[in-house]
Scaffold this motif. Structure first.
Motif, PDB file in Angstrom:
ATOM      1  N   LEU A  24      -8.431   5.009  -4.865  1.00 14.88           N
ATOM      2  CA  LEU A  24      -8.515   6.773  -5.852  1.00 14.88           C
ATOM      3  C   LEU A  24      -9.639   7.291  -5.037  1.00 14.88           C
ATOM      4  CD1 LEU A  24      -6.995   8.315  -7.845  1.00 14.88           C
ATOM      5  CD2 LEU A  24      -8.877   6.940  -9.477  1.00 14.88           C
ATOM      6  N   LYS A  25     -10.898   5.757  -4.582  1.00 20.28           N
ATOM      7  CA  LYS A  25     -12.499   6.525  -4.258  1.00 20.28           C
ATOM      8  C   LYS A  25     -12.681   7.027  -2.852  1.00 20.28           C
ATOM      9  CE  LYS A  25     -14.169   2.284  -2.703  1.00 20.28           C
ATOM     10  NZ  LYS A  25     -13.589   1.101  -2.864  1.00 20.28           N
ATOM     11  N   ASN A  26     -11.214   7.408  -2.558  1.00 15.95           N
ATOM     12  CA  ASN A  26     -11.362   7.179  -0.583  1.00 15.95           C
ATOM     13  C   ASN A  26     -10.550   9.094  -0.781  1.00 15.95           C
ATOM     14  OD1 ASN A  26     -12.094   4.946   0.101  1.00 15.95           O
ATOM     15  ND2 ASN A  26     -10.287   4.402   0.280  1.00 15.95           N
ATOM     16  N   LEU A  27      -9.889   9.578  -2.074  1.00 12.56           N
ATOM     17  CA  LEU A  27      -9.962  10.719  -1.841  1.00 12.56           C
ATOM     18  C   LEU A  27     -10.108  12.623  -2.329  1.00 12.56           C
ATOM     19  CD1 LEU A  27      -6.719   9.946  -4.818  1.00 12.56           C
ATOM     20  CD2 LEU A  27      -6.253   9.933  -1.794  1.00 12.56           C
ATOM     21  N   SER A  28      -9.812  12.981  -1.822  1.00 10.28           N
ATOM     22  CA  SER A  28     -10.869  14.335  -1.742  1.00 10.28           C
ATOM     23  C   SER A  28     -11.043  14.598  -3.881  1.00 10.28           C
ATOM     24  CB  SER A  28     -10.439  15.764  -1.281  1.00 10.28           C
ATOM     25  OG  SER A  28      -8.989  16.404  -2.358  1.00 10.28           O
ATOM     26  N   ILE A  29     -11.761  15.764  -4.632  1.00  5.31           N
ATOM     27  CA  ILE A  29     -11.821  16.065  -5.480  1.00  5.31           C
ATOM     28  C   ILE A  29     -10.649  16.488  -5.959  1.00  5.31           C
ATOM     29  CG2 ILE A  29     -13.315  17.482  -7.645  1.00  5.31           C
ATOM     30  CD1 ILE A  29     -15.674  16.846  -6.302  1.00  5.31           C
ATOM     31  N   GLU A  30     -10.190  16.488  -5.226  1.00  6.86           N
ATOM     32  CA  GLU A  30      -8.888  17.864  -5.707  1.00  6.86           C
ATOM     33  C   GLU A  30      -7.485  16.836  -5.365  1.00  6.86           C
ATOM     34  OE1 GLU A  30      -6.498  21.942  -5.685  1.00  6.86           O
ATOM     35  OE2 GLU A  30      -9.025  20.758  -5.826  1.00  6.86           O
TER      36      GLU A  30
ATOM     37  N   LYS B 209      -8.113  14.105  -6.638  1.00  5.46           N
ATOM     38  CA  LYS B 209      -7.921  13.424  -7.442  1.00  5.46           C
ATOM     39  C   LYS B 209      -8.146  13.742  -8.647  1.00  5.46           C
ATOM     40  CE  LYS B 209     -12.318   9.791  -6.089  1.00  5.46           C
ATOM     41  NZ  LYS B 209     -14.237  10.690  -5.989  1.00  5.46           N
ATOM     42  N   ARG B 210      -7.976  14.609  -8.941  1.00  2.00           N
ATOM     43  CA  ARG B 210      -7.308  15.122 -10.145  1.00  2.00           C
ATOM     44  C   ARG B 210      -5.866  14.964 -10.839  1.00  2.00           C
ATOM     45  NH1 ARG B 210     -10.750  20.547  -9.726  1.00  2.00           N
ATOM     46  NH2 ARG B 210     -12.397  20.073 -10.420  1.00  2.00           N
ATOM     47  N   THR B 211      -5.470  15.318  -9.334  1.00  2.00           N
ATOM     48  CA  THR B 211      -4.120  14.617  -9.621  1.00  2.00           C
ATOM     49  C   THR B 211      -3.812  13.161 -10.277  1.00  2.00           C
ATOM     50  OG1 THR B 211      -3.832  16.714  -8.023  1.00  2.00           O
ATOM     51  CG2 THR B 211      -1.675  15.470  -8.365  1.00  2.00           C
ATOM     52  N   PHE B 212      -4.433  12.282  -8.741  1.00  4.63           N
ATOM     53  CA  PHE B 212      -4.095  11.139  -8.789  1.00  4.63           C
ATOM     54  C   PHE B 212      -4.690  10.351  -9.326  1.00  4.63           C
ATOM     55  CE2 PHE B 212      -1.860  12.355  -5.084  1.00  4.63           C
ATOM     56  CZ  PHE B 212      -1.293  11.613  -4.663  1.00  4.63           C
ATOM     57  N   GLY B 213      -5.630  10.563 -10.806  1.00  2.00           N
ATOM     58  CA  GLY B 213      -6.279   9.812 -11.348  1.00  2.00           C
ATOM     59  C   GLY B 213      -5.512   9.649 -12.816  1.00  2.00           C
TER      60      GLY B 213
ATOM     61  N   MET C  94      -0.874  13.553   0.628  1.00  5.47           N
ATOM     62  CA  MET C  94      -0.728  12.462   0.006  1.00  5.47           C
ATOM     63  C   MET C  94       0.089  11.565  -0.924  1.00  5.47           C
ATOM     64  SD  MET C  94      -3.362  10.968  -1.064  1.00  5.47           S
ATOM     65  CE  MET C  94      -4.104  10.490   0.649  1.00  5.47           C
ATOM     66  N   LYS C  95       1.138  11.945   0.161  1.00  6.23           N
ATOM     67  CA  LYS C  95       2.644  11.704  -0.133  1.00  6.23           C
ATOM     68  C   LYS C  95       2.295  10.416  -0.180  1.00  6.23           C
ATOM     69  CE  LYS C  95       5.998  14.782  -0.505  1.00  6.23           C
ATOM     70  NZ  LYS C  95       6.606  16.232   0.950  1.00  6.23           N
ATOM     71  N   SER C  96       2.060   9.737   0.432  1.00  8.76           N
ATOM     72  CA  SER C  96       2.170   7.549   1.024  1.00  8.76           C
ATOM     73  C   SER C  96       2.178   7.125  -0.535  1.00  8.76           C
ATOM     74  CB  SER C  96       1.521   7.761   2.137  1.00  8.76           C
ATOM     75  OG  SER C  96      -0.313   7.916   1.771  1.00  8.76           O
ATOM     76  N   LEU C  97       0.392   8.014  -0.978  1.00 10.96           N
ATOM     77  CA  LEU C  97       0.315   7.321  -2.566  1.00 10.96           C
ATOM     78  C   LEU C  97       1.201   8.112  -3.521  1.00 10.96           C
ATOM     79  CD1 LEU C  97      -1.761   5.577  -4.404  1.00 10.96           C
ATOM     80  CD2 LEU C  97      -3.376   7.612  -4.347  1.00 10.96           C
ATOM     81  N   GLN C  98       1.965   8.778  -3.338  1.00  9.05           N
ATOM     82  CA  GLN C  98       2.822   9.249  -4.431  1.00  9.05           C
ATOM     83  C   GLN C  98       4.318   7.696  -4.354  1.00  9.05           C
ATOM     84  OE1 GLN C  98       3.169  11.741  -7.287  1.00  9.05           O
ATOM     85  NE2 GLN C  98       4.334   9.925  -7.867  1.00  9.05           N
ATOM     86  N   ALA C  99       4.204   7.987  -3.184  1.00  3.86           N
ATOM     87  CA  ALA C  99       5.510   7.050  -3.204  1.00  3.86           C
ATOM     88  C   ALA C  99       4.929   5.548  -2.885  1.00  3.86           C
ATOM     89  CB  ALA C  99       5.660   6.944  -0.751  1.00  3.86           C
ATOM     90  N   ALA C 100       4.350   5.009  -3.129  1.00  7.82           N
ATOM     91  CA  ALA C 100       2.832   3.689  -3.346  1.00  7.82           C
ATOM     92  C   ALA C 100       3.278   3.560  -4.940  1.00  7.82           C
ATOM     93  CB  ALA C 100       1.568   3.469  -2.890  1.00  7.82           C
ATOM     94  N   LEU C 101       2.938   4.772  -5.834  1.00  5.00           N
ATOM     95  CA  LEU C 101       2.933   4.555  -7.489  1.00  5.00           C
ATOM     96  C   LEU C 101       5.018   4.132  -7.491  1.00  5.00           C
ATOM     97  CD1 LEU C 101       1.196   7.198  -8.957  1.00  5.00           C
ATOM     98  CD2 LEU C 101       0.564   4.976  -7.827  1.00  5.00           C
ATOM     99  N   ASN C 102       5.334   5.079  -6.301  1.00  3.53           N
ATOM    100  CA  ASN C 102       7.024   5.304  -6.917  1.00  3.53           C
ATOM    101  C   ASN C 102       7.389   3.226  -6.958  1.00  3.53           C
ATOM    102  OD1 ASN C 102       7.303   7.370  -8.134  1.00  3.53           O
ATOM    103  ND2 ASN C 102       7.604   8.359  -6.329  1.00  3.53           N
ATOM    104  N   GLU C 103       7.370   2.993  -5.906  1.00  2.00           N
ATOM    105  CA  GLU C 103       7.512   1.647  -5.576  1.00  2.00           C
ATOM    106  C   GLU C 103       6.333   0.677  -5.896  1.00  2.00           C
ATOM    107  OE1 GLU C 103       6.268   0.769  -1.412  1.00  2.00           O
ATOM    108  OE2 GLU C 103       6.985  -1.579  -2.113  1.00  2.00           O
ATOM    109  N   PHE C 104       6.225   0.553  -6.862  1.00  2.00           N
ATOM    110  CA  PHE C 104       5.336  -0.212  -7.690  1.00  2.00           C
ATOM    111  C   PHE C 104       5.362  -0.196  -9.004  1.00  2.00           C
ATOM    112  CE2 PHE C 104       2.263  -1.253 -11.769  1.00  2.00           C
ATOM    113  CZ  PHE C 104       1.622  -2.591 -10.909  1.00  2.00           C
ATOM    114  N   LYS C 105       6.150   0.797  -9.558  1.00  2.00           N
ATOM    115  CA  LYS C 105       6.693   0.812 -10.401  1.00  2.00           C
ATOM    116  C   LYS C 105       8.066   0.234 -10.602  1.00  2.00           C
ATOM    117  CE  LYS C 105       7.242   4.976 -14.215  1.00  2.00           C
ATOM    118  NZ  LYS C 105       6.654   5.767 -14.852  1.00  2.00           N
TER     119      LYS C 105
END
Ligand code: DAH
Length: 344
Positions: A49-55, A57-61, A1-12
């Motif tokens: 978000l909806k494609n993520l595991s519950i785990e 989701k807890r982090t990225f939600g 899920m590193k890529s979602l984190q990177a995407a959040l940073n890039e968005f910012k």
């Protein structure tokens, strides 16, 4: 899920840069639709978000919710700042608005010297009870000559070099005297009119002659009109226009439409011992005048047993040249802006 984190940073970082460079409302709206609208980058991240595991989701939600809140707040703050700075700029403009400032390079209009002198002359005669009369500039032989006691074969016609039109018997009026006849035909007696207007002469032009110039005609018809009425009127007019007590001199002359005919000179209004305007003679020739010839009255159907009249003709152009010290008549119709600017 590193890529979602990177995407959040890039968005910012891209959102912040875009917001900083948005300097007007249009640019700001563009940032809003690109990043924050339903089809914007933020919604695309939320979608993931909806494609993520519950785990996950807890982090990225919460992270995504935080990002949403942060980006919306930042956007609102930036928008408010922009509106405020725009209002301040507008206020500063109003505070420093100088209502007395003249626009550089604007030309102020002014009356042409001929219009100015015409208005002055009209005002003087109106104050003496005169009416303004008018006539056509394209005249008939009858009004310009015949009715004024200048028949076709009369040598006096040589006094007026005429522009004849191709149409027989039509011409450009050589003087304003035909307006006398029009006025006598039209108006009720007694009559007191002036007629300022353009005249045309088929002449070579130089500094004092032009083929186009302005005259001022005057005509009074009443019972018991005499030469002294004429002289008193001319004197009152000349004093009013030159604003000086000038001496008048009368010389005998000849005009076919007046009997007797005179020419009136005035003492030079510009000097006491001779100048270039009066050609060092102290006198200036100012107008032709006389008592209206009975034949002219008869041509207009006026009873010569009962009525008589006086008439005069001034060079209005010459009067303008004298009052404004214009040394070349051709300047008046030259359209030269440097010349006209002097009269504003
Ligand atoms: N029409 C004359 C001219 O053009 C000027 C003139 C002289 C007018 C005597 C008059 C007059 O009314 O009485 O030279």
């Amino acid at each position: 899920m590193k890529s979602l984190q990177a995407a959040l940073n890039e968005f910012k970082s891209t959102f912040s840069t875009a917001l900083q460079s948005a300097s007007d409302e249009q640019a700001l709206e563009h940032v809003r639709t690109t990043f924050l609208s339903r089809k914007g980058h933020l919604s695309a991240l939320m979608e993931q978000l909806k494609n993520l595991s519950i785990e996950e989701k807890r982090t990225f939600g919460p992270l995504l919710n935080e990002l949403k809140q942060w980006s919306e707040e930042t956007f609102t703050i930036h928008k408010e700042q922009l509106i405020k700075s725009q209002q301040n700029a507008e206020l500063a403009k109003q505070q420093h608005f100088d209502v007395t400032a003249t626009m550089p390079g604007t030309l102020r209009g002014s009356l042409h010297p001929l219009t100015h002198i015409k208005q002055q002359v009209e005002n003087i005669f109106i104050s003496m009870g005169y009416q303004i009369a008018d006539g056509p500039e394209v005249e008939t032989d009858y009004y310009n000559f015949e009715s004024l006691n200048i028949p076709a074969d009369h040598p006096a016609r040589d006094m007026w070099d005429t522009f004849w039109l191709d149409i027989p018997s039509l011409l450009l009026r050589t003087h304003t005297s035909p307006v006398q006849v029009h006025a006598m035909e039209k108006k009720q007696l007694p009559l007191a009119v002036i007629a300022p207007g353009r005249c045309y002469r088929h002449e070579a032009t130089d500094a004092t002659h032009d083929f186009l110039f302005m005259q001022l005609e005057g005509l009074v018809i009443d019972t018991n009109i005499s030469m002294s009425n004429l002289l008193a009127t001319c004197k009152a007019f000349l004093q009013a226009i030159f604003k000086k007590d000038l001496k008048m001199r009368v010389r005998p002359s000849y005009f076919p439409f007046t009997e007797p005919s005179i020419e009136i000179d005035i003492t030079c209004p510009f000097c006491t011992s001779g100048c270039s305007v009066c050609k060092f003679s102290r006198w200036i020739e100012i107008c032709g005048a006389g008592l209206v010839h009975p034949r002219v009255l008869q041509a207009a159907g006026i009873d010569t047993e009962k009525y008589s009249g006086f008439a005069f003709g001034f060079g209005l152009t010459r009067l303008a040249m004298l009052t404004y010290s214009i040394n070349d008549i051709r300047l008046l119709h030259s359209g030269k802006i440097e010349f006209l600017e002097q009269f504003s």
